[in-house]
Design a protein around this motif. Structure first.
Motif, short mmCIF file in Angstrom:
data_model
loop_
_atom_site.label_atom_id
_atom_site.label_comp_id
_atom_site.label_asym_id
_atom_site.label_seq_id
_atom_site.Cartn_x
_atom_site.Cartn_y
_atom_site.Cartn_z
N LEU A 27 0.83 -1.21 0.00
CA LEU A 27 0.00 0.00 0.00
C LEU A 27 0.87 1.26 0.00
CD1 LEU A 27 -2.76 -1.04 2.57
CD2 LEU A 27 -2.99 -0.92 0.07
N ALA A 28 1.93 1.25 0.79
CA ALA A 28 2.84 2.40 0.84
C ALA A 28 3.49 2.62 -0.53
CB ALA A 28 3.90 2.20 1.92
N HIS A 29 3.95 1.56 -1.14
CA HIS A 29 4.56 1.67 -2.47
C HIS A 29 3.57 2.22 -3.48
CE1 HIS A 29 6.99 0.75 -5.94
NE2 HIS A 29 5.98 0.10 -6.45
N GLU A 30 2.33 1.70 -3.45
CA GLU A 30 1.30 2.12 -4.40
C GLU A 30 0.83 3.56 -4.16
OE1 GLU A 30 -1.77 -0.83 -4.12
OE2 GLU A 30 -0.60 -2.31 -5.26
N SER A 31 1.15 4.13 -3.00
CA SER A 31 0.73 5.50 -2.72
C SER A 31 1.42 6.50 -3.64
CB SER A 31 1.01 5.86 -1.26
OG SER A 31 2.39 6.13 -1.06
N GLY A 32 2.59 6.13 -4.15
CA GLY A 32 3.34 7.03 -5.01
C GLY A 32 4.00 8.18 -4.27
N ARG A 33 3.97 8.13 -2.96
CA ARG A 33 4.55 9.19 -2.13
C ARG A 33 5.94 8.79 -1.63
NH1 ARG A 33 -0.73 9.22 -1.28
NH2 ARG A 33 -1.78 11.19 -0.97
N SER A 34 6.59 9.76 -1.08
CA SER A 34 7.82 9.51 -0.34
C SER A 34 7.42 8.76 0.93
CB SER A 34 8.47 10.85 -0.01
OG SER A 34 9.58 10.66 0.83
N VAL A 35 8.07 7.64 1.21
CA VAL A 35 7.67 6.79 2.34
C VAL A 35 8.65 6.95 3.50
CG1 VAL A 35 7.24 4.42 3.13
CG2 VAL A 35 6.54 5.12 0.82
N VAL A 36 8.08 7.16 4.67
CA VAL A 36 8.83 7.16 5.92
C VAL A 36 8.33 5.96 6.72
CG1 VAL A 36 9.41 8.38 8.04
CG2 VAL A 36 9.06 9.67 5.91
N TYR A 37 9.22 5.00 6.95
CA TYR A 37 8.90 3.79 7.69
C TYR A 37 9.21 4.07 9.16
CZ TYR A 37 8.84 -1.23 8.76
OH TYR A 37 8.57 -2.48 9.26
N PRO A 62 12.44 -0.81 0.23
CA PRO A 62 13.28 -0.16 -0.79
C PRO A 62 14.30 0.78 -0.14
CG PRO A 62 10.94 -0.03 -1.37
CD PRO A 62 11.01 -0.54 0.04
N ALA A 63 15.45 0.88 -0.76
CA ALA A 63 16.53 1.70 -0.21
C ALA A 63 16.16 3.18 -0.13
CB ALA A 63 17.79 1.53 -1.06
N HIS A 64 15.24 3.65 -0.99
CA HIS A 64 14.89 5.07 -0.99
C HIS A 64 13.87 5.43 0.10
CE1 HIS A 64 11.88 3.26 -3.68
NE2 HIS A 64 11.08 4.24 -3.28
N TRP A 65 13.31 4.45 0.80
CA TRP A 65 12.44 4.76 1.93
C TRP A 65 13.32 5.19 3.10
CZ3 TRP A 65 8.17 0.47 2.64
CH2 TRP A 65 7.35 0.46 1.50
N SER A 66 12.88 6.19 3.83
CA SER A 66 13.61 6.55 5.04
C SER A 66 12.99 5.81 6.22
CB SER A 66 13.60 8.07 5.27
OG SER A 66 12.30 8.53 5.47
N THR A 67 13.80 5.61 7.24
CA THR A 67 13.35 4.87 8.43
C THR A 67 13.58 5.71 9.66
OG1 THR A 67 13.90 2.75 7.40
CG2 THR A 67 13.65 2.76 9.79
N ARG A 68 12.58 5.72 10.53
CA ARG A 68 12.70 6.35 11.85
C ARG A 68 12.37 5.29 12.88
NH1 ARG A 68 10.39 12.15 12.66
NH2 ARG A 68 11.42 11.70 14.61
#
Length: 186
Positions: A27-37, A62-68
């Motif tokens: 769902l996060a991927h399909e959002s087309g937004r920048s994802v913050v995990y 994915p490597a381009h997702w940021s993680t907090r």
């Protein structure tokens, strides 16, 4: 993803090993937004199984997702993660509840209220929450187990009606409970 869910909170719930996280990631991927995990797990190098589970989650992202990492301060992480039109993926509420299990009932209620406020204050963001379903089996034999089950179940029940979509993931399928279910009035 449905148009009404574009700027909304989505709840993904289900039993252990059901595919909840994978569905939420999709769902996060399909959002087309920048994802913050937003990860609620605490690392424990002494627990090889736990560390392997964390590693599996990291490897799927994915490597381009940021993680907090927010093992206890989830409300703050939601309020401050990313700017503008982002997708926040919170995995998981059960781990967050476990990390705060020692709170008094009053403090727990206050934290839940702060979480709900943080979710409402992110109108430009899409927030996807992953939560475990507990209590589908025997009643836990120990007070701490019953407390965890009751707190997580109560939180999920409060979140469900506030979400644009609530998915139950079980048996390799994701069911949209908002479309298929009938709300229970409180």
């Amino acid at each position: 993803m449905a148009k009404e869910n574009e700027r909304a909170t989505i709840l993904v719930t289900g039993p252990a090993r059901s595919g909840k996280s994978e569905w939420a990631e999709r769902l996060a991927h399909e959002s087309g937004r920048s994802v913050v995990y937003i990860a609620t797990a605490r690392e424990d190098p002494e627990d090889a199984d736990w560390m392997a589970r964390i590693a599996a989650h990291r490897q799927r992202r994915p490597a381009h997702w940021s993680t907090r990492c927010a093992p206890t301060e989830l409300e703050t992480a939601i309020a401050t993660a990313g700017t503008g039109d982002v997708c926040l993926l919170v995995d998981s509420l059960g781990t967050w509840v476990a990390n705060l299990i020692e709170l008094s009932d009053a403090d727990w209620r206050a934290r839940c209220a702060h979480l709900l406020d943080a979710l409402e204050d992110r109108p430009a963001a899409q927030v996807i929450l992953v939560a475990e379903e507990t209590g589908w089996g025997v009643i836990p034999a120990y007070p701490i187990g019953r407390l965890f089950r009751d707190r997580l179940g109560g939180l999920v029940r409060r979140l469900g009606p506030r979400c644009a979509a609530t998915y139950l993931v079980a048996g390799g399928h994701a069911l949209d409970l908002r479309r298929l279910g009938v709300p229970i009035d409180r």
